[in-house]
Design a protein around this motif. Structure first.
Motif, PDB file in Angstrom:
ATOM      1  N   MET A   1      -3.346  -0.714   4.477  1.00 29.98           N
ATOM      2  CA  MET A   1      -2.871  -0.289   5.799  1.00 29.98           C
ATOM      3  C   MET A   1      -3.411   1.092   6.155  1.00 29.98           C
ATOM      4  O   MET A   1      -3.443   1.991   5.309  1.00 29.98           O
ATOM      5  CB  MET A   1      -1.336  -0.240   5.823  1.00 29.98           C
ATOM      6  N   ASP A   2      -3.826   1.243   7.407  1.00 31.92           N
ATOM      7  CA  ASP A   2      -4.217   2.571   7.862  1.00 31.92           C
ATOM      8  C   ASP A   2      -2.994   3.246   8.483  1.00 31.92           C
ATOM      9  O   ASP A   2      -1.894   2.696   8.495  1.00 31.92           O
ATOM     10  CB  ASP A   2      -5.377   2.479   8.863  1.00 31.92           C
ATOM     11  N   GLU A   3      -3.195   4.441   9.020  1.00 31.10           N
ATOM     12  CA  GLU A   3      -2.067   5.203   9.566  1.00 31.10           C
ATOM     13  C   GLU A   3      -1.403   4.480  10.728  1.00 31.10           C
ATOM     14  O   GLU A   3      -0.177   4.521  10.882  1.00 31.10           O
ATOM     15  CB  GLU A   3      -2.554   6.584  10.010  1.00 31.10           C
ATOM     16  N   ASP A   4      -2.203   3.816  11.557  1.00 30.87           N
ATOM     17  CA  ASP A   4      -1.641   3.087  12.695  1.00 30.87           C
ATOM     18  C   ASP A   4      -0.751   1.932  12.227  1.00 30.87           C
ATOM     19  O   ASP A   4       0.316   1.674  12.793  1.00 30.87           O
ATOM     20  CB  ASP A   4      -2.758   2.538  13.583  1.00 30.87           C
ATOM     21  N   ASP A   5      -1.203   1.230  11.173  1.00 33.96           N
ATOM     22  CA  ASP A   5      -0.415   0.119  10.637  1.00 33.96           C
ATOM     23  C   ASP A   5       0.918   0.618  10.090  1.00 33.96           C
ATOM     24  O   ASP A   5       1.969   0.016  10.311  1.00 33.96           O
ATOM     25  CB  ASP A   5      -1.186  -0.596   9.524  1.00 33.96           C
ATOM     26  N   LEU A   6       0.849   1.733   9.355  1.00 29.56           N
ATOM     27  CA  LEU A   6       2.064   2.295   8.770  1.00 29.56           C
ATOM     28  C   LEU A   6       3.016   2.776   9.848  1.00 29.56           C
ATOM     29  O   LEU A   6       4.243   2.638   9.731  1.00 29.56           O
ATOM     30  CB  LEU A   6       1.700   3.458   7.831  1.00 29.56           C
ATOM     31  N   GLU A   7       2.467   3.333  10.911  1.00 31.14           N
ATOM     32  CA  GLU A   7       3.301   3.815  12.011  1.00 31.14           C
ATOM     33  C   GLU A   7       3.998   2.641  12.706  1.00 31.14           C
ATOM     34  O   GLU A   7       5.186   2.733  13.052  1.00 31.14           O
ATOM     35  CB  GLU A   7       2.445   4.587  13.027  1.00 31.14           C
ATOM     36  N   ARG A   8       3.267   1.548  12.892  1.00 32.15           N
ATOM     37  CA  ARG A   8       3.867   0.371  13.511  1.00 32.15           C
ATOM     38  C   ARG A   8       4.965  -0.221  12.625  1.00 32.15           C
ATOM     39  O   ARG A   8       5.993  -0.681  13.118  1.00 32.15           O
ATOM     40  CB  ARG A   8       2.782  -0.688  13.780  1.00 32.15           C
ATOM     41  N   LEU A   9       4.712  -0.210  11.310  1.00 31.00           N
ATOM     42  CA  LEU A   9       5.711  -0.702  10.371  1.00 31.00           C
ATOM     43  C   LEU A   9       6.975   0.157  10.431  1.00 31.00           C
ATOM     44  O   LEU A   9       8.100  -0.360  10.427  1.00 31.00           O
ATOM     45  CB  LEU A   9       5.137  -0.704   8.951  1.00 31.00           C
ATOM     46  N   LYS A  10       6.755   1.473  10.489  1.00 29.80           N
ATOM     47  CA  LYS A  10       7.878   2.402  10.574  1.00 29.80           C
ATOM     48  C   LYS A  10       8.672   2.173  11.861  1.00 29.80           C
ATOM     49  O   LYS A  10       9.912   2.159  11.850  1.00 29.80           O
ATOM     50  CB  LYS A  10       7.356   3.844  10.529  1.00 29.80           C
ATOM     51  N   GLU A  11       7.976   1.980  12.978  1.00 32.20           N
ATOM     52  CA  GLU A  11       8.636   1.746  14.260  1.00 32.20           C
ATOM     53  C   GLU A  11       9.414   0.433  14.253  1.00 32.20           C
ATOM     54  O   GLU A  11      10.510   0.346  14.816  1.00 32.20           O
ATOM     55  CB  GLU A  11       7.591   1.728  15.379  1.00 32.20           C
ATOM     56  N   LYS A  12       8.840  -0.574  13.594  1.00 29.78           N
ATOM     57  CA  LYS A  12       9.494  -1.886  13.514  1.00 29.78           C
ATOM     58  C   LYS A  12      10.796  -1.783  12.736  1.00 29.78           C
ATOM     59  O   LYS A  12      11.828  -2.361  13.140  1.00 29.78           O
ATOM     60  CB  LYS A  12       8.551  -2.890  12.848  1.00 29.78           C
ATOM     61  N   ARG A  13      10.759  -1.048  11.634  1.00 33.10           N
ATOM     62  CA  ARG A  13      11.959  -0.893  10.821  1.00 33.10           C
ATOM     63  C   ARG A  13      13.005  -0.051  11.541  1.00 33.10           C
ATOM     64  O   ARG A  13      14.204  -0.318  11.454  1.00 33.10           O
ATOM     65  CB  ARG A  13      11.596  -0.258   9.471  1.00 33.10           C
ATOM     66  N   LEU A  14      12.553   0.966  12.256  1.00 30.21           N
ATOM     67  CA  LEU A  14      13.467   1.816  13.016  1.00 30.21           C
ATOM     68  C   LEU A  14      14.146   1.010  14.120  1.00 30.21           C
ATOM     69  O   LEU A  14      15.347   1.151  14.366  1.00 30.21           O
ATOM     70  CB  LEU A  14      12.702   3.002  13.618  1.00 30.21           C
ATOM     71  N   GLU A  15      13.374   0.149  14.763  1.00 36.35           N
ATOM     72  CA  GLU A  15      13.920  -0.708  15.819  1.00 36.35           C
ATOM     73  C   GLU A  15      14.961  -1.669  15.255  1.00 36.35           C
ATOM     74  O   GLU A  15      15.995  -1.923  15.889  1.00 36.35           O
ATOM     75  CB  GLU A  15      12.788  -1.500  16.478  1.00 36.35           C
ATOM     76  N   ALA A  16      14.698  -2.182  14.046  1.00 32.80           N
ATOM     77  CA  ALA A  16      15.644  -3.092  13.404  1.00 32.80           C
ATOM     78  C   ALA A  16      16.944  -2.370  13.079  1.00 32.80           C
ATOM     79  O   ALA A  16      18.046  -2.921  13.244  1.00 32.80           O
ATOM     80  CB  ALA A  16      15.030  -3.679  12.134  1.00 32.80           C
ATOM     81  N   LEU A  17      16.834  -1.108  12.633  1.00 32.91           N
ATOM     82  CA  LEU A  17      18.016  -0.310  12.327  1.00 32.91           C
ATOM     83  C   LEU A  17      18.830  -0.026  13.583  1.00 32.91           C
ATOM     84  O   LEU A  17      20.061  -0.092  13.576  1.00 32.91           O
ATOM     85  CB  LEU A  17      17.608   1.006  11.656  1.00 32.91           C
ATOM     86  N   LYS A  18      18.132   0.287  14.668  1.00 36.23           N
ATOM     87  CA  LYS A  18      18.811   0.554  15.943  1.00 36.23           C
ATOM     88  C   LYS A  18      19.538  -0.693  16.432  1.00 36.23           C
ATOM     89  O   LYS A  18      20.663  -0.613  16.942  1.00 36.23           O
ATOM     90  CB  LYS A  18      17.798   1.018  16.992  1.00 36.23           C
ATOM     91  N   LYS A  19      18.885  -1.843  16.288  1.00 35.64           N
ATOM     92  CA  LYS A  19      19.480  -3.100  16.715  1.00 35.64           C
ATOM     93  C   LYS A  19      20.729  -3.416  15.907  1.00 35.64           C
ATOM     94  O   LYS A  19      21.754  -3.859  16.453  1.00 35.64           O
ATOM     95  CB  LYS A  19      18.454  -4.226  16.568  1.00 35.64           C
ATOM     96  N   ALA A  20      20.646  -3.172  14.586  1.00 33.70           N
ATOM     97  CA  ALA A  20      21.783  -3.432  13.708  1.00 33.70           C
ATOM     98  C   ALA A  20      22.951  -2.504  14.050  1.00 33.70           C
ATOM     99  O   ALA A  20      24.118  -2.917  14.047  1.00 33.70           O
ATOM    100  CB  ALA A  20      21.373  -3.248  12.250  1.00 33.70           C
ATOM    101  N   GLN A  21      22.633  -1.234  14.354  1.00 35.28           N
ATOM    102  CA  GLN A  21      23.666  -0.273  14.706  1.00 35.28           C
ATOM    103  C   GLN A  21      24.330  -0.644  16.027  1.00 35.28           C
ATOM    104  O   GLN A  21      25.546  -0.538  16.186  1.00 35.28           O
ATOM    105  CB  GLN A  21      23.063   1.136  14.803  1.00 35.28           C
ATOM    106  N   LYS A  22      23.528  -1.100  16.976  1.00 35.72           N
ATOM    107  CA  LYS A  22      24.051  -1.523  18.274  1.00 35.72           C
ATOM    108  C   LYS A  22      24.980  -2.728  18.107  1.00 35.72           C
ATOM    109  O   LYS A  22      26.041  -2.798  18.738  1.00 35.72           O
ATOM    110  CB  LYS A  22      22.898  -1.879  19.217  1.00 35.72           C
ATOM    111  N   GLN A  23      24.568  -3.668  17.254  1.00 36.66           N
ATOM    112  CA  GLN A  23      25.389  -4.839  16.994  1.00 36.66           C
ATOM    113  C   GLN A  23      26.719  -4.443  16.359  1.00 36.66           C
ATOM    114  O   GLN A  23      27.784  -4.962  16.715  1.00 36.66           O
ATOM    115  CB  GLN A  23      24.643  -5.805  16.079  1.00 36.66           C
TER     116      GLN A  23
END
Length: 220
Positions: A33-55
């Motif tokens: 993975m390059d930096e862009d891939d890692l950043e997208r992975l980080k954003e995806k996980r952050l979004e999942a955490l936000k969704k779980a918190q909202k739920q």
């Protein structure tokens, strides 16, 4: 005997090899993975955490996360309709074993925020107790999407003892899919009481049929 040991050793060796290959593949994927891939992975996980918190916040706003008493049958229908998973304890103040159930449900309500835990005095709910054929106290009605999917009647499924553990009741609720159970459904928690050992129990529905809360004004 030696042949059996050899076979077991080979099975274990093969299992270890497969696990190692899987780990190596995951590590290789991360390394590529390059930096862009890692950043997208980080954003995806952050979004999942936000969704779980909202739920979680949505559940809490609907009365999840605590064990509450409701005052009437009318309240029951409202509570059930707004939550996917509901555990309702039909109790009577004079029944000692209901207090045992209260203790365990208070603990589980905080652990399983995905499920609403409520209690209703049977003396204030003659229609419901008749409709659901609640005859033994305590009885837990386990509801999913507004329909009763299962019942825990007395302590028969919990080892026939007043000293069943919170984990045992948690397992039983997990068998009905009314909570997100992380343990092994096929094996109940081990507990021995006065020489009685709780053994494997089939996942099943105690009482046949379902009761749709949308038909609260009709009798079968």
């Amino acid at each position: 005997m030696a042949n059996q040991m050899d076979i077991l050793a080979k099975v274990l060796e093969e299992s270890a090899r497969m696990v190692e290959e899987k780990v190596d593949a995951e590590l290789s994927k991360l390394n590529e993975m390059d930096e862009d891939d890692l950043e997208r992975l980080k954003e995806k996980r952050l979004e999942a955490l936000k969704k779980a918190q909202k739920q979680k916040q949505e559940w809490l706003s609907k009365g999840h996360g605590e064990y509450r008493e409701i005052s009437s049958e009318k309240d029951f229908f409202g509570e059930v309709k707004e939550s996917k998973n509901v555990v309702c304890h039909f109790y009577r103040s004079s029944t000692f074993r209901c207090k045992i159930v209260d203790k365990h449900l208070a603990i589980l309500s905080k652990k399983h925020v995905e499920t609403k835990f409520i209690k209703l005095n049977v003396d204030k709910a003659p229609f419901l107790t008749e409709k659901l054929r609640v005859k033994i106290i305590p009885t837990l009605a386990l509801l999913i999407d507004g329909k009763t999917k299962d019942f825990v009647v007395g302590f028969a499924d919990l080892g026939n003892t007043d000293e069943f553990t919170t984990e045992m009741l948690e397992w039983r609720l997990g068998c009905a899919d009314v909570i997100n159970y992380s343990g092994n459904i096929m094996e109940p928690p081990t507990m021995t009481h006065k020489g009685t050992k709780i053994t494997k129990v089939e996942k099943k529905t105690i009482r046949g049929g379902t009761y749709d809360t949308d038909s609260d004004s009709e009798d079968d």
